[in-house]
Design an enzyme around this catalytic site. Structure first.
Site, short mmCIF file in Angstrom:
data_model
loop_
_atom_site.label_atom_id
_atom_site.label_comp_id
_atom_site.label_asym_id
_atom_site.label_seq_id
_atom_site.Cartn_x
_atom_site.Cartn_y
_atom_site.Cartn_z
N SER A 159 0.83 -1.20 0.00
CA SER A 159 0.00 0.00 0.00
C SER A 159 0.87 1.26 0.00
O SER A 159 1.66 1.45 -0.93
CB SER A 159 -0.95 -0.05 1.20
OG SER A 159 -1.88 1.00 1.16
N ASP A 367 3.75 24.15 -1.39
CA ASP A 367 5.16 23.96 -1.78
C ASP A 367 5.64 22.53 -1.57
O ASP A 367 6.80 22.30 -1.24
CB ASP A 367 6.04 24.93 -1.00
CG ASP A 367 5.88 24.78 0.53
OD1 ASP A 367 4.92 24.11 0.96
OD2 ASP A 367 6.70 25.36 1.27
N HIS A 420 -7.48 -5.09 -1.21
CA HIS A 420 -6.31 -4.36 -0.73
C HIS A 420 -5.52 -5.13 0.32
O HIS A 420 -4.31 -4.93 0.45
CB HIS A 420 -6.75 -3.01 -0.18
CG HIS A 420 -5.63 -2.04 0.00
ND1 HIS A 420 -4.92 -1.50 -1.06
CD2 HIS A 420 -5.06 -1.52 1.12
CE1 HIS A 420 -3.99 -0.69 -0.60
NE2 HIS A 420 -4.05 -0.68 0.71
#
Length: 442
Positions: A159, A367, A420
């Site tokens: 993951s 940023d 998953h």
């Protein structure tokens, strides 16, 4: 650099042997900010536990190559195991396993409300947490590899650990012998919005699939949501269970084995009382463990930042939700949610309320540095194999395949057999398959 006997940069605190495995507890001192040549800056501690099999003598084990495991998250510590099973059983035949507590988790200079308060105001806390993303985790790993004196090592990323592995391939491929990824091919470019556009669609489809298996649960979910709108119900910790927090039990939908456990949870919901039907204590206690982030607050605080590259994430999941009204708690038949993080988490979860300011700061940051180098990945020479789960609700199949095509030599195994949490269901089989793929690539 100090060796395994100890020193300022590295010490082994304890060794243990039990149930067919040996462990060693490693503590490393690393820079908070890497790549500041000639600057003596702040340091933090990184913890990693070494696992090896007693089928190897101590002398044999010490000569085995390293396999670094990067766990999911963000905000989750390395696995604590009491025996070698699943993928670790398979890996321990050929490797010493280094189970990293990624910075900020477990015993690695843990980040929680109390420790963040030491940094100052919300802006200072956010400045600090910008050093807890995949790029810094990879720099830690490469620093540790140097301290251990290891040759290029093998990496297994699950993951978010797979996201970190892609960052490793981007900025320090010289440290890698081979990479295996399970459910973790991150989109290399684009905003967080496209991630949530994809995952909302996947979660909606998974809801439909689940309710086709358990049609009675469709009515039960709506009934619970309407009850919570009209009646204040409280968890044992004293916090209110709202309809939107209840929807978080959709975390069950991301698994193979766990998905059916959702039915057992829902059937426990109501109990008859002197005042009519209310939610049972049993149900509320089970739900508490699913909706609270007290055990891993870093997950909620940093979650969207793992997709941040050059622009603000600005609560992407919350904004994208407007395109999917069926997930709103007041929908006629509200759907259960996945791993999305919303601003109200930091209003309703007592463990997150003190972190609301820093979460807002991080959501507004513009940023963010790049986490991947597409040009370098396009010329990649490290063997890479990835398990891609076709119906994964957390890491979208289509975005994963887009990434796979952008990494030179990356081999995929696409399967509908797992969701998953596949590595938890058949870790031994998945690891063996991926390991065979990277070794055959040579």
């Amino acid at each position: 650099m100090a060796d395994a006997s100890g020193g300022a940069q590295h010490r082994i605190q304890a060794r243990h042997e039990f149930r067919g495995l040996r462990t060693a507890e490693h503590y490393f001192t690393v820079p908070l900010v890497h790549h500041q040549s000639g600057v003596a800056g702040e340091t933090i501690t990184i913890f990693a536990r070494e696992y090896s099999s007693t089928s190897h003598s101590p002398e044999e084990a010490a000569k085995l190559p390293w396999l670094l495991y990067l766990q999911g998250g963000p905000g989750g510590r390395g696995n604590r195991v009491t025996s070698l099973s699943g993928w670790m059983k398979a890996a321990a035949k050929d490797f010493r396993i280094l189970m990293l507590d990624q910075r900020g988790t477990g015993l690695s200079s843990p980040v929680e409300r109390q420790s963040l308060e030491l940094r100052g105001d919300a802006t200072a806390q956010a400045d600090y947490l910008t050093h807890f993303r995949a790029d810094s985790i990879v720099a830690d790993a490469e620093y540790i590899r140097g301290v251990l004196g290891s040759a290029p090592w093998s990496v297994l990323g699950q993951s978010f650990g797979g996201f970190c592995a892609l960052t490793y391939l981007s900025f320090a491929p010289e440290g890698l012998r081979e990479v295996m990824i399970t459910g973790g091919l991150a989109p290399l470019q684009g905003s967080a919005d496209r991630v949530y556009q994809a995952t909302f669609r996947r979660v909606a489809a998974r809801n439909a699939e689940y309710f086709s298996w358990y049609p009675e649960d469709r009515e039960q979910v709506t009934r619970i949501a309407r009850h919570l709108e009209q009646h204040p119900e409280f968890l044992a910790s004293g916090e209110r269970l709202t309809p939107e927090r209840f929807q978080m039990v959709g975390s069950f939908l991301g698994g193979n084995a766990r998905v059916d456990a959702l039915h057992y949870l829902l059937e426990d919901a109501f109990i008859e009382t002197l005042d009519g039907e209310w939610l049972s204590e049993s149900f509320l206690e089970q739900v508490r463990g699913l909706v609270s982030r007290s055990g891993n607050p870093l997950y909620a605080v940093l979650h969207e930042s793992i997709y941040g590259q050059g622009e603000a994430t600005n609560w992407a999941a919350w904004r994208v939700l407007e395109d999917y009204p069926e997930f709103k708690p007041d929908a006629d038949e509200p759907l259960l949610t996945g791993e999305m993080v919303y601003p109200w988490y930091f209003e309703q979860d007592p463990s997150l309320v003190p972190l609301q300011g820093v979460a807002e700061e991080l959501a507004a940051r513009k940023d963010w540095k790049p986490l991947y180098d597409p040009a370098r990945l396009a010329s990649n020479a490290v063997p890479v194999a990835a398990a891609v789960y076709r119906d994964d609700i957390y890491v979208d199949h289509d975005l994963s395949m887009e990434t796979a095509a952008a990494v030179r030599g990356l081999q995929t195994w696409v399967t509908s057999d797992f969701h998953h949490d596949g590595i938890g269901e058949d870790g031994e089989g998945i690891f063996t398959r991926l390991f065979g793929m990277v070794r055959a690539y040579r």
